[in-house]
Motif scaffolding. Structure first.
Motif, PDB file in Angstrom:
ATOM      1  N   MET A 346     -20.678 -78.902 -28.403  1.00  0.00           N
ATOM      2  CA  MET A 346     -19.441 -79.624 -28.145  1.00  0.00           C
ATOM      3  C   MET A 346     -19.301 -79.928 -26.654  1.00  0.00           C
ATOM      4  O   MET A 346     -19.733 -79.149 -25.795  1.00  0.00           O
ATOM      5  CB  MET A 346     -18.237 -78.813 -28.638  1.00  0.00           C
ATOM      6  CG  MET A 346     -18.172 -78.703 -30.154  1.00  0.00           C
ATOM      7  SD  MET A 346     -16.824 -77.617 -30.742  1.00  0.00           S
ATOM      8  CE  MET A 346     -15.367 -78.574 -30.238  1.00  0.00           C
ATOM      9  N   LYS A 347     -18.677 -81.048 -26.347  1.00  0.00           N
ATOM     10  CA  LYS A 347     -18.428 -81.448 -24.966  1.00  0.00           C
ATOM     11  C   LYS A 347     -17.258 -80.633 -24.401  1.00  0.00           C
ATOM     12  O   LYS A 347     -16.399 -80.178 -25.162  1.00  0.00           O
ATOM     13  CB  LYS A 347     -18.085 -82.935 -24.917  1.00  0.00           C
ATOM     14  CG  LYS A 347     -19.170 -83.833 -25.491  1.00  0.00           C
ATOM     15  CD  LYS A 347     -18.683 -85.275 -25.584  1.00  0.00           C
ATOM     16  CE  LYS A 347     -19.727 -86.167 -26.246  1.00  0.00           C
ATOM     17  NZ  LYS A 347     -19.235 -87.564 -26.426  1.00  0.00           N
ATOM     18  N   PRO A 348     -17.212 -80.464 -23.081  1.00  0.00           N
ATOM     19  CA  PRO A 348     -16.108 -79.696 -22.499  1.00  0.00           C
ATOM     20  C   PRO A 348     -14.734 -80.216 -22.917  1.00  0.00           C
ATOM     21  O   PRO A 348     -13.827 -79.431 -23.217  1.00  0.00           O
ATOM     22  CB  PRO A 348     -16.326 -79.846 -20.994  1.00  0.00           C
ATOM     23  CG  PRO A 348     -17.796 -80.078 -20.857  1.00  0.00           C
ATOM     24  CD  PRO A 348     -18.187 -80.882 -22.056  1.00  0.00           C
ATOM     25  N   GLU A 349     -14.572 -81.530 -22.949  1.00  0.00           N
ATOM     26  CA  GLU A 349     -13.285 -82.109 -23.329  1.00  0.00           C
ATOM     27  C   GLU A 349     -12.931 -81.758 -24.776  1.00  0.00           C
ATOM     28  O   GLU A 349     -11.774 -81.442 -25.091  1.00  0.00           O
ATOM     29  CB  GLU A 349     -13.318 -83.634 -23.151  1.00  0.00           C
ATOM     30  CG  GLU A 349     -13.546 -84.101 -21.730  1.00  0.00           C
ATOM     31  CD  GLU A 349     -15.015 -84.117 -21.298  1.00  0.00           C
ATOM     32  OE1 GLU A 349     -15.287 -84.470 -20.139  1.00  0.00           O
ATOM     33  OE2 GLU A 349     -15.888 -83.772 -22.124  1.00  0.00           O
ATOM     34  N   GLU A 350     -13.914 -81.807 -25.651  1.00  0.00           N
ATOM     35  CA  GLU A 350     -13.697 -81.464 -27.058  1.00  0.00           C
ATOM     36  C   GLU A 350     -13.309 -79.992 -27.201  1.00  0.00           C
ATOM     37  O   GLU A 350     -12.448 -79.636 -28.013  1.00  0.00           O
ATOM     38  CB  GLU A 350     -14.967 -81.755 -27.861  1.00  0.00           C
ATOM     39  CG  GLU A 350     -15.318 -83.223 -27.936  1.00  0.00           C
ATOM     40  CD  GLU A 350     -16.719 -83.479 -28.484  1.00  0.00           C
ATOM     41  OE1 GLU A 350     -16.998 -84.617 -28.890  1.00  0.00           O
ATOM     42  OE2 GLU A 350     -17.547 -82.538 -28.485  1.00  0.00           O
ATOM     43  N   ILE A 351     -13.952 -79.158 -26.414  1.00  0.00           N
ATOM     44  CA  ILE A 351     -13.681 -77.716 -26.474  1.00  0.00           C
ATOM     45  C   ILE A 351     -12.245 -77.423 -26.061  1.00  0.00           C
ATOM     46  O   ILE A 351     -11.535 -76.664 -26.728  1.00  0.00           O
ATOM     47  CB  ILE A 351     -14.679 -76.954 -25.590  1.00  0.00           C
ATOM     48  CG1 ILE A 351     -16.092 -77.068 -26.187  1.00  0.00           C
ATOM     49  CG2 ILE A 351     -14.268 -75.488 -25.447  1.00  0.00           C
ATOM     50  CD1 ILE A 351     -17.191 -76.586 -25.259  1.00  0.00           C
ATOM     51  N   TRP A 352     -11.791 -78.022 -24.968  1.00  0.00           N
ATOM     52  CA  TRP A 352     -10.419 -77.781 -24.514  1.00  0.00           C
ATOM     53  C   TRP A 352      -9.407 -78.245 -25.559  1.00  0.00           C
ATOM     54  O   TRP A 352      -8.412 -77.555 -25.828  1.00  0.00           O
ATOM     55  CB  TRP A 352     -10.173 -78.478 -23.176  1.00  0.00           C
ATOM     56  CG  TRP A 352     -10.687 -77.700 -22.012  1.00  0.00           C
ATOM     57  CD1 TRP A 352     -11.827 -77.946 -21.287  1.00  0.00           C
ATOM     58  CD2 TRP A 352     -10.090 -76.543 -21.418  1.00  0.00           C
ATOM     59  NE1 TRP A 352     -11.973 -77.010 -20.296  1.00  0.00           N
ATOM     60  CE2 TRP A 352     -10.926 -76.139 -20.340  1.00  0.00           C
ATOM     61  CE3 TRP A 352      -8.943 -75.812 -21.695  1.00  0.00           C
ATOM     62  CZ2 TRP A 352     -10.629 -75.032 -19.551  1.00  0.00           C
ATOM     63  CZ3 TRP A 352      -8.638 -74.704 -20.908  1.00  0.00           C
ATOM     64  CH2 TRP A 352      -9.474 -74.329 -19.851  1.00  0.00           C
ATOM     65  N   ASN A 353      -9.633 -79.404 -26.158  1.00  0.00           N
ATOM     66  CA  ASN A 353      -8.726 -79.872 -27.206  1.00  0.00           C
ATOM     67  C   ASN A 353      -8.766 -78.961 -28.429  1.00  0.00           C
ATOM     68  O   ASN A 353      -7.753 -78.757 -29.104  1.00  0.00           O
ATOM     69  CB  ASN A 353      -9.078 -81.307 -27.607  1.00  0.00           C
ATOM     70  CG  ASN A 353      -8.584 -82.330 -26.602  1.00  0.00           C
ATOM     71  OD1 ASN A 353      -7.479 -82.229 -26.093  1.00  0.00           O
ATOM     72  ND2 ASN A 353      -9.413 -83.327 -26.300  1.00  0.00           N
ATOM     73  N   ALA A 354      -9.934 -78.370 -28.695  1.00  0.00           N
ATOM     74  CA  ALA A 354     -10.103 -77.524 -29.881  1.00  0.00           C
ATOM     75  C   ALA A 354      -9.394 -76.184 -29.743  1.00  0.00           C
ATOM     76  O   ALA A 354      -9.039 -75.569 -30.767  1.00  0.00           O
ATOM     77  CB  ALA A 354     -11.593 -77.300 -30.162  1.00  0.00           C
ATOM     78  N   VAL A 355      -9.190 -75.692 -28.526  1.00  0.00           N
ATOM     79  CA  VAL A 355      -8.536 -74.387 -28.336  1.00  0.00           C
ATOM     80  C   VAL A 355      -7.079 -74.522 -27.896  1.00  0.00           C
ATOM     81  O   VAL A 355      -6.423 -73.531 -27.600  1.00  0.00           O
ATOM     82  CB  VAL A 355      -9.301 -73.503 -27.321  1.00  0.00           C
ATOM     83  CG1 VAL A 355     -10.689 -73.167 -27.847  1.00  0.00           C
ATOM     84  CG2 VAL A 355      -9.386 -74.172 -25.953  1.00  0.00           C
TER      85      VAL A 355
END
Length: 418
Positions: A346-355
């Motif tokens: 996962m991309k960093p941006e996706e990770i932040w949105n996911a948590v």
């Protein structure tokens, strides 16, 4: 006058969430205010802007956040917070090559936790829960879900749920409760699984009356509960006013994900073995995929949930610790962010949105948690990180500098290199 003003902020992550979870390519969108500022008044976010715009503002406390990141408080949408005992002795058995069933036959596995949970008092479970909540808060988590499921009988399931309710009332953490009475099939009920499920359904009116849970969950997997049993269980729970979730396709692609999408489940969790059809349905259904890479990591498995395929199909992905004593004994959602980058690609941006935003919507808190917006509770974290890419990159440590819960400092740490 503001109570607190954070300025200048190296990077202020402008994650918003009132319009719903981020899906598909939108998960890679992460607006950032460089050299930003955030003001808190009466526990809520009262100002968002640039540091220059904040120059004329008065505040009782000004905090220098130069070279640091500010984000919404993290949200952990899948935990088994309240349990008795622990299972560290099983690690040696696993290293000797014993299978789960062999460990189970020696008195280990989930039924050892069930036995320990039945034996512990509410007060003991409560104190243990406080310990884990403190640790989670200090790791940047400000909202979480907590499941029952280590009772498998009326008395202990209700005991777990009552402890969760007590913890939510006593602790700064906001806790969303889920009834997981259908977590496993007790050995004495093997011949009559439907009768056991009916006994768990019989608890729902009492759970509803006492306000002990918002969601109902079931473990749909080979050797546990079938897709049809799960469908019937969740349909009954939904009729009684519960949101529904499902542990689906963790090992075998039984079709739990497809069923979850068809009945409008809020989440489908695990999904390591999800089918292509299931992935496709997640791209169009409102059901959020809650992925738990810590479980795969701890169990020493090679295959992880197909996060990239789910996102590319248009799905919404959330990440969670799956904190529990058997398959993921960690409260560290930051480490899950590392695994999401290293193993889920996962991309960093996706990770932040996911948590944050997606995890909040996964537990019905999309309007309250996981976002930075004027008027929301100030659940925010100041990170000792030069940019938001840094957390998924630098693994195995706690990057939290300060946590605010509803505008109040709830955790503060001085890094050793400061």
């Amino acid at each position: 006058m503001l109570d607190t003003l954070l300025t200048p902020i190296g990077q202020l992550l402008m994650i918003t969430g009132s319009k719903g979870p981020k899906r598909g390519s939108d998960m890679a969108v992460l607006p950032v205010i460089e050299h930003g500022a955030l003001g808190i008044k009466d526990g809520r976010i009262a100002f968002i802007g640039s540091a220059e715009e904040a120059n004329g503002l008065e505040a009782k406390e000004r905090i220098d956040c130069s070279g640091k990141v500010v984000s919404p408080g993290l949200v952990d949408p899948h935990t088994h917070l309240v349990f008795g005992g622990s299972r560290e002795h099983e690690m040696a058995l696993k290293q000797q090559g014993l299978s789960y069933l062999e460990i189970l036959s020696r008195g280990g596995g989930i039924f050892s936790t069930v036995k320990a949970t039945k034996a512990e008092s509410e007060e003991s479970l409560f104190q243990k829960g406080l310990f884990h909540l403190d640790r989670s808060l200090n790791l940047g988590i400000t909202t979480m879900e907590a499941k029952s499921g280590y009772g498998l009988d009326r008395e202990t399931e209700l005991k777990q749920l009552r402890v969760v309710k007590q913890l939510n009332e006593a602790h700064e953490m906001d806790i969303v409760s889920t009834f997981l009475g259908a977590h496993a099939l007790p050995p004495e009920c093997k011949a009559e699984p439907d009768a056991f499920l009916n006994s768990m359904l019989d608890l729902l009116p009492e759970i509803k009356a006492e306000g002990l849970a918002e969601f109902a969950d079931i473990f749909c997997e080979t050797g546990v509960f079938t897709v049809e049993q799960s469908r019937n269980f969740l349909a009954s729970a939904k009729e009684m006013g519960f949101g529904v979730k499902i542990h689906a396709d963790e090992i075998d692609p039984l079709g739990g994900t497809e069923m979850a999408c068809e009945i409008g489940a809020v989440t489908a969790d695990h999904l390591v073995g999800v089918s292509e059809k299931g992935i496709s349905l997640l791209g169009t259904a409102p059901t959020i995929a809650v992925l738990l890479p810590g479980t795969t990591f701890y169990l020493g498995k090679d295959s992880y949930a197909p996060a990239r395929s789910i996102i590319e199909a248009g799905g919404a992905v959330a990440l969670s610790t799956d904190f529990n004593p058997g398959s993921s004994p960690t409260e560290n959602l930051q480490f899950i962010m590392n695994l999401a980058a290293l193993r889920l690609k996962m991309k960093p941006e996706e990770i932040w949105n996911a948590v944050t935003v997606n995890a909040a919507h996964a537990i019905g808190r999309g309007e309250e948690a996981g976002a930075i917006e004027i008027g929301r509770w100030a659940d925010i974290v100041l990170w000792d990180a030069p940019n938001y890419h840094y957390l998924p990159y630098h693994y195995g440590v706690n990057h939290v500098n300060t946590v605010w819960k509803k505008g109040r400092k709830a955790g503060e740490r001085k890094p050793s290199y400061a």
